[in-house]
Enzyme design. Sequence first.
Site, PDB file in Angstrom:
ATOM      1  N   HIS A  35       0.864  -1.178   0.000  1.00 29.10           N
ATOM      2  CA  HIS A  35       0.000   0.000   0.000  1.00 29.10           C
ATOM      3  C   HIS A  35       0.899   1.226   0.000  1.00 29.10           C
ATOM      4  O   HIS A  35       2.133   1.104   0.009  1.00 29.10           O
ATOM      5  CB  HIS A  35      -0.944  -0.026   1.208  1.00 29.10           C
ATOM      6  CG  HIS A  35      -0.251  -0.277   2.518  1.00 29.10           C
ATOM      7  ND1 HIS A  35       0.637   0.614   3.073  1.00 29.10           N
ATOM      8  CD2 HIS A  35      -0.272  -1.345   3.360  1.00 29.10           C
ATOM      9  CE1 HIS A  35       1.091   0.131   4.208  1.00 29.10           C
ATOM     10  NE2 HIS A  35       0.563  -1.068   4.400  1.00 29.10           N
ATOM     11  N   GLY A  37       1.892   3.153   2.151  1.00 30.65           N
ATOM     12  CA  GLY A  37       2.926   3.178   3.198  1.00 30.65           C
ATOM     13  C   GLY A  37       4.211   2.526   2.713  1.00 30.65           C
ATOM     14  O   GLY A  37       5.308   3.083   2.856  1.00 30.65           O
ATOM     15  N   HIS A  38       4.077   1.339   2.108  1.00 28.77           N
ATOM     16  CA  HIS A  38       5.272   0.664   1.571  1.00 28.77           C
ATOM     17  C   HIS A  38       5.896   1.498   0.444  1.00 28.77           C
ATOM     18  O   HIS A  38       7.113   1.626   0.355  1.00 28.77           O
ATOM     19  CB  HIS A  38       4.906  -0.691   0.965  1.00 28.77           C
ATOM     20  CG  HIS A  38       4.343  -1.684   1.936  1.00 28.77           C
ATOM     21  ND1 HIS A  38       3.026  -2.069   1.915  1.00 28.77           N
ATOM     22  CD2 HIS A  38       4.929  -2.387   2.936  1.00 28.77           C
ATOM     23  CE1 HIS A  38       2.819  -2.970   2.865  1.00 28.77           C
ATOM     24  NE2 HIS A  38       3.951  -3.175   3.510  1.00 28.77           N
ATOM     25  N   GLN A  62       6.524 -15.288  12.373  1.00 26.18           N
ATOM     26  CA  GLN A  62       6.109 -14.162  13.198  1.00 26.18           C
ATOM     27  C   GLN A  62       4.610 -14.152  13.475  1.00 26.18           C
ATOM     28  O   GLN A  62       4.094 -13.231  14.089  1.00 26.18           O
ATOM     29  CB  GLN A  62       6.580 -12.839  12.606  1.00 26.18           C
ATOM     30  CG  GLN A  62       5.900 -12.408  11.318  1.00 26.18           C
ATOM     31  CD  GLN A  62       6.619 -11.205  10.707  1.00 26.18           C
ATOM     32  OE1 GLN A  62       7.688 -11.317  10.137  1.00 26.18           O
ATOM     33  NE2 GLN A  62       6.020 -10.029  10.833  1.00 26.18           N
ATOM     34  N   ASP A 151       5.197   0.448  12.720  1.00 21.77           N
ATOM     35  CA  ASP A 151       5.557  -0.647  13.628  1.00 21.77           C
ATOM     36  C   ASP A 151       6.683  -0.139  14.529  1.00 21.77           C
ATOM     37  O   ASP A 151       7.842  -0.517  14.380  1.00 21.77           O
ATOM     38  CB  ASP A 151       6.007  -1.862  12.826  1.00 21.77           C
ATOM     39  CG  ASP A 151       4.886  -2.390  11.955  1.00 21.77           C
ATOM     40  OD1 ASP A 151       3.876  -2.825  12.510  1.00 21.77           O
ATOM     41  OD2 ASP A 151       5.017  -2.333  10.720  1.00 21.77           O
ATOM     42  N   GLN A 154       8.810  -2.610  16.558  1.00 20.87           N
ATOM     43  CA  GLN A 154       9.642  -3.388  15.632  1.00 20.87           C
ATOM     44  C   GLN A 154      10.879  -2.581  15.227  1.00 20.87           C
ATOM     45  O   GLN A 154      11.992  -3.121  15.166  1.00 20.87           O
ATOM     46  CB  GLN A 154       8.815  -3.754  14.395  1.00 20.87           C
ATOM     47  CG  GLN A 154       9.632  -4.333  13.261  1.00 20.87           C
ATOM     48  CD  GLN A 154       8.763  -4.823  12.110  1.00 20.87           C
ATOM     49  OE1 GLN A 154       8.193  -5.896  12.200  1.00 20.87           O
ATOM     50  NE2 GLN A 154       8.664  -4.072  11.030  1.00 20.87           N
ATOM     51  N   SER A 187      -1.733  -3.332   5.827  1.00 19.87           N
ATOM     52  CA  SER A 187      -2.343  -4.357   4.977  1.00 19.87           C
ATOM     53  C   SER A 187      -3.571  -4.936   5.666  1.00 19.87           C
ATOM     54  O   SER A 187      -4.489  -5.431   5.012  1.00 19.87           O
ATOM     55  CB  SER A 187      -1.332  -5.466   4.696  1.00 19.87           C
ATOM     56  OG  SER A 187      -0.150  -4.889   4.180  1.00 19.87           O
TER      57      SER A 187
HETATM   58  O1  PAF Z   1       6.978  -5.104   9.004  1.00 19.94           O
HETATM   59  C1  PAF Z   1       6.815  -6.147   8.332  1.00 19.94           C
HETATM   60  O2  PAF Z   1       6.115  -6.153   7.313  1.00 19.94           O
HETATM   61  C2  PAF Z   1       7.487  -7.436   8.778  1.00 19.94           C
HETATM   62  O3  PAF Z   1       7.477  -7.554  10.156  1.00 19.94           O
HETATM   63  C3  PAF Z   1       8.914  -7.607   8.216  1.00 19.94           C
HETATM   64  C4  PAF Z   1       9.846  -6.522   8.731  1.00 19.94           C
HETATM   65  C5  PAF Z   1       8.849  -7.564   6.699  1.00 19.94           C
HETATM   66  C6  PAF Z   1       9.486  -8.961   8.637  1.00 19.94           C
HETATM   67  O4  PAF Z   1       8.737 -10.024   8.143  1.00 19.94           O
END
Ligand code: PAF
Length: 286
Positions: A35, A37-38, A62, A151, A154, A187
Site C-alpha cells: 500500500h 505506506g510501503h 512471526q 511498527d 519493531q 495491509s
Molecule cells: O513489518 C513487516 O512487514 C514485517 O514484520 C517484516 C519486517 C517484513 C518482517 O517479516
Amino acid sequence: VTGIITSIAAMRREAEALRARGQRIALAPTMGALHEGHLSLFRVARRRADVLVASIFVNPTQFAENEDFGRYPRNLRRDAALAEQSGCDLLFCPSAAEMYPHMHETTVMTDNLSRILEGEHRPTHFRGVTTVVSILFNIVKPHVAIFGQKDFQQSVILRRMIRDLHFDIEMIVAPTIREADGLAMSSRNAYLDPQQRLAALSINRGLQSARGLYEAGERNPAVLENEVESVILATEGIEIDYVRASNPETLAPSKEGEPCVIVVAARVGATRLIDNILLGAEIEAS
Ligand code: PAF
C-alpha cells in the site's frame, strides 16, 4: 521492469555482483499486500542507494497459531506492478521452504524488548521478525535497510539488533502514511468493514488529541495515556489492548518531561491494529 528473484542462490549472486560493481544496495523488507505506506518507504530508500531490493515474504514464524497467516492478503502480480512504479529494481520473493530448511532451529531474539508491549500479547512475534530480518540481511547484503514508523516497537528492536549483532547496515525509519481519514495504512485495514473502519478511526483521533494536550504543555505521561484511552473507550466496537507512553529508545515507561512515543494496540472485531505518535522527538535515521 522490476526483476523478480525467487531463489536464495540467485539473490546472493545478484547482491555479490552489485557489491563488486561498487553499487549501494537498499533493502525494504515487506510481507507484500503493498500500500502507499510501503511505496513511500521505497521512494525514500531509492534515494539512499543505487539499487533498491524489496523483499516480499509472508513470514510464518512471526504469526502465532491463532493469527492471520492463512488469510494474510497475497497478490504478487499487483505488488510487482506497484513496486516497479515506486522505484524498486528487484523483488526478492523466497519460499518458506527455502528460507526455513528442514530442521531449522536457530533464532535471533532481543531478550527484553521483545517481551514488552506487543510482546505481552504476541510472545513469539518479534523473535520471528528478528530472525527473518537477519536471514534477509545475510542473503540480500544491503548497505541500508528501511522500515516504517507504524511498527514502532519493531523499529526499536531491529535498530537494537543491528547494533548488538554488528550488522554493517544503516537503518532508516520512514514516517507513517495515513489514509485521508487518518487511519494508519496497514495491509490489515483490508479486513475492516465500513463500520469497523469508523471504530478504528478513534485510535488516531485519540493520538491527535494527546498531541493537542502535549502541544498545550501537558507532560504527564499518565494524563497523555488517559486522553488516548478515553477517546477510544468512548467509541463502540473497539477494544484496547494497551495504550502506553514510552521512552522512544528504550520503550520503558516514559518519565514526565522526556520525549515519548504513545503506542497503541486495539482490536476491532478479529482485526488487531497498532499505531503510535511521537511527542517531543523526531524519528532519526542511524
Ligand atoms: O513489518 C513487516 O512487514 C514485517 O514484520 C517484516 C519486517 C517484513 C518482517 O517479516
